[in-house]
Design an enzyme around this catalytic site. Structure first.
Site, PDB file in Angstrom:
ATOM      1  N   LYS A 277       0.809  -1.233   0.000  1.00 26.43           N
ATOM      2  CA  LYS A 277       0.000   0.000   0.000  1.00 26.43           C
ATOM      3  C   LYS A 277       0.842   1.283   0.000  1.00 26.43           C
ATOM      4  O   LYS A 277       0.447   2.278  -0.616  1.00 26.43           O
ATOM      5  CB  LYS A 277      -0.953   0.012   1.193  1.00 26.43           C
ATOM      6  CG  LYS A 277      -2.059  -1.013   1.082  1.00 26.43           C
ATOM      7  CD  LYS A 277      -2.994  -0.964   2.280  1.00 26.43           C
ATOM      8  CE  LYS A 277      -3.979  -2.127   2.220  1.00 26.43           C
ATOM      9  NZ  LYS A 277      -4.932  -2.100   3.326  1.00 26.43           N
TER      10      LYS A 277
ATOM     11  N   ASP B 256      -9.846   2.503   2.856  1.00 28.78           N
ATOM     12  CA  ASP B 256      -9.845   1.700   4.088  1.00 28.78           C
ATOM     13  C   ASP B 256     -10.527   2.441   5.236  1.00 28.78           C
ATOM     14  O   ASP B 256     -11.298   1.862   6.005  1.00 28.78           O
ATOM     15  CB  ASP B 256      -8.405   1.359   4.503  1.00 28.78           C
ATOM     16  CG  ASP B 256      -7.847   0.183   3.718  1.00 28.78           C
ATOM     17  OD1 ASP B 256      -8.633  -0.597   3.167  1.00 28.78           O
ATOM     18  OD2 ASP B 256      -6.606   0.045   3.666  1.00 28.78           O
TER      19      ASP B 256
END
Ligand code: ATR
Length: 277
Positions: free
Chosen positions: A67, A103
Site C-alpha cells: 500500500k 480503508d
C-alpha cells in the site's frame, strides 16, 4: 468491446475475498467486469501493475504489503490517500494511475452504519502503525473521536504516524508496553499484522472494559487471536474486519464505476460462508 478489467494486487492474495466481492457487486449493478487476484511477490508491485495496465487493466485494489508503494507509484493522490500516505485503490485515468484510500471510509461505515456505533467523542487505541493503521487513522479523526492513541512495538513508527496526522491535540503515541499509562478506551482497533502469524501483539496489562468495542482490521484466521483475547476479557462487542473489507470494496467500486453497490447482501453471504466475527 472488451470487458473492463480489475484486480487486487499484493502478497499473499490467493485467499483474498475481493474477487468474490467485486463479482457480486458487478452482478448486482449489472456491470460486466472481470476482477482477478495478482500476486506481487515475484516481480514486485511496479512491474505487476505495468503488466496489468498493458493487458488492459483499468483499476486495482492494493493490499499488504504494497500500500505504501502504491501511493508512491500513483501520479495523483486523492486528499485522503495523501493524508494517509498509503493507497489501497488505483484507477487509470488519462493513461496515469490515480491513488485513493478507501480503508478509512470502509472502517467508519462498518462501525457506524452496520454496528450502529457513535464514534463521536470515543477514546480510541490503535494497535500498530503500519499500512493498515495509516489508512484508517485519518477517517477515525474525521469521524469526531476525542483521542487517538497509537501504540506500536517500534516506537518511532507510532510517532511517525501521529506526526503525519498533524493533530497534536487529539493524538498520542506510545509503545505497546506503555499502554497501561494511557487510561481507558472506548474502542480498540487491532491494526497489526501479527495475526497473520497466528499470534497477538504482547499487550501487557491492557484491560478493556466490558463495553469497550474491539475491532480487528483483519478477517478470517488472522483475526482469531485478537477476537479470542477480547472475549477472554469479557468484551461484549468484538468484530473482525470482514465488514470493513466489504465497505472499502464498495467505496473502491464507486471510484471505478461511479455507483455504490448495496453491501448488506454481499456481507451477509460472506459472513455465512466464513463464520462468526
Ligand atoms: P500492514 O500493511 O498490514 O499494516 P506493515 O506496514 O508491515 O503491514 O505493518 C505491520 C504492523 O504490525 C506494524 O505496526 C508492526 O509493528 P512494527 O512497526 O514494530 O514492526 C506490527 N506487528 C507485526 N507483527 C507484530 C507482533 N508480533 N507484535 C506486535 N506488532 C506486530
Amino acid at each position: 468491446m472488451s470487458i473492463p478489467h480489475y484486480a487486487v494486487l499484493g502478497h499473499p492474495v490467493t485467499q483474498s475475498l475481493s474477487p468474490r466481492i467485486h463479482a457480486a457487486f458487478g452482478q448486482q449493478t449489472g456491470l460486466a467486469l472481470t476482477y482477478v487476484a495478482l500476486d506481487t511477490e515475484e516481480i514486485g508491485l511496479a512491474a505487476t501493475l505495468a503488466r496489468f495496465a498493458a493487458a488492459g487493466g483499468l483499476g486495482a485494489n492494493v493490499t499488504v504489503p504494497d500500500k505504501a508503494e502504491a501511493a508512491g507509484l500513483a501520479h495523483i493522490l486523492s486528499p485522503r490517500a495523501r493524508r494517509a500516505g498509503v493507497a489501497n485503490t488505483l484507477v487509470l485515468r488519462d493513461g496515469v494511475w490515480h491513488g485513493d484510500n478507501t480503508d478509512g471510509s470502509g472502517l467508519v461505515r462498518d462501525l457506524r452504519d452496520r454496528r450502529g456505533l457513535d464514534l463521536h467523542d470515543m477514546r480510541v487505541l490503535m494497535l500498530g502503525a503500519g499500512g493498515a493503521a495509516q489508512g484508517v487513522a485519518p477517517a477515525l479523526l474525521d469521524a469526531g473521536i476525542s483521542q487517538l492513541v497509537v501504540a506500536n512495538r517500534t516506537r518511532s513508527r507510532a510517532y511517525d504516524l501521529i506526526d503525519r496526522l498533524g493533530d497534536t491535540e487529539r493524538t498520542r503515541a506510545c509503545t505497546l508496553r506503555e499502554i497501561t499509562g494511557m487510561g481507558e478506551f472506548d474502542l480498540i482497533v487491532q491494526a497489526t499484522s501479527a495475526g497473520h502469524d497466528g499470534v497477538l501483539p504482547t499487550l501487557p496489562d491492557l484491560m478493556p472494559r466490558a463495553d469497550t468495542v474491539c475491532v480487528d482490521l483483519n478477517y478470517g484466521r488472522a483475526a482469531l487471536s485478537f477476537m479470542a483475547w477480547a472475549h477472554q476479557h469479557g468484551v461484549q462487542q468484538a468484530f473482525d474486519g470482514l465488514g470493513m473489507l466489504v465497505e472499502q470494496a464498495a467505496d473502491a467500486f464507486e471510484v471505478w464505476h461511479g455507483q455504490r453497490p448495496d453491501t448488506e447482501p454481499v456481507y451477509a453471504q460472506l459472513r455465512m460462508s466464513t463464520g462468526r466475527g
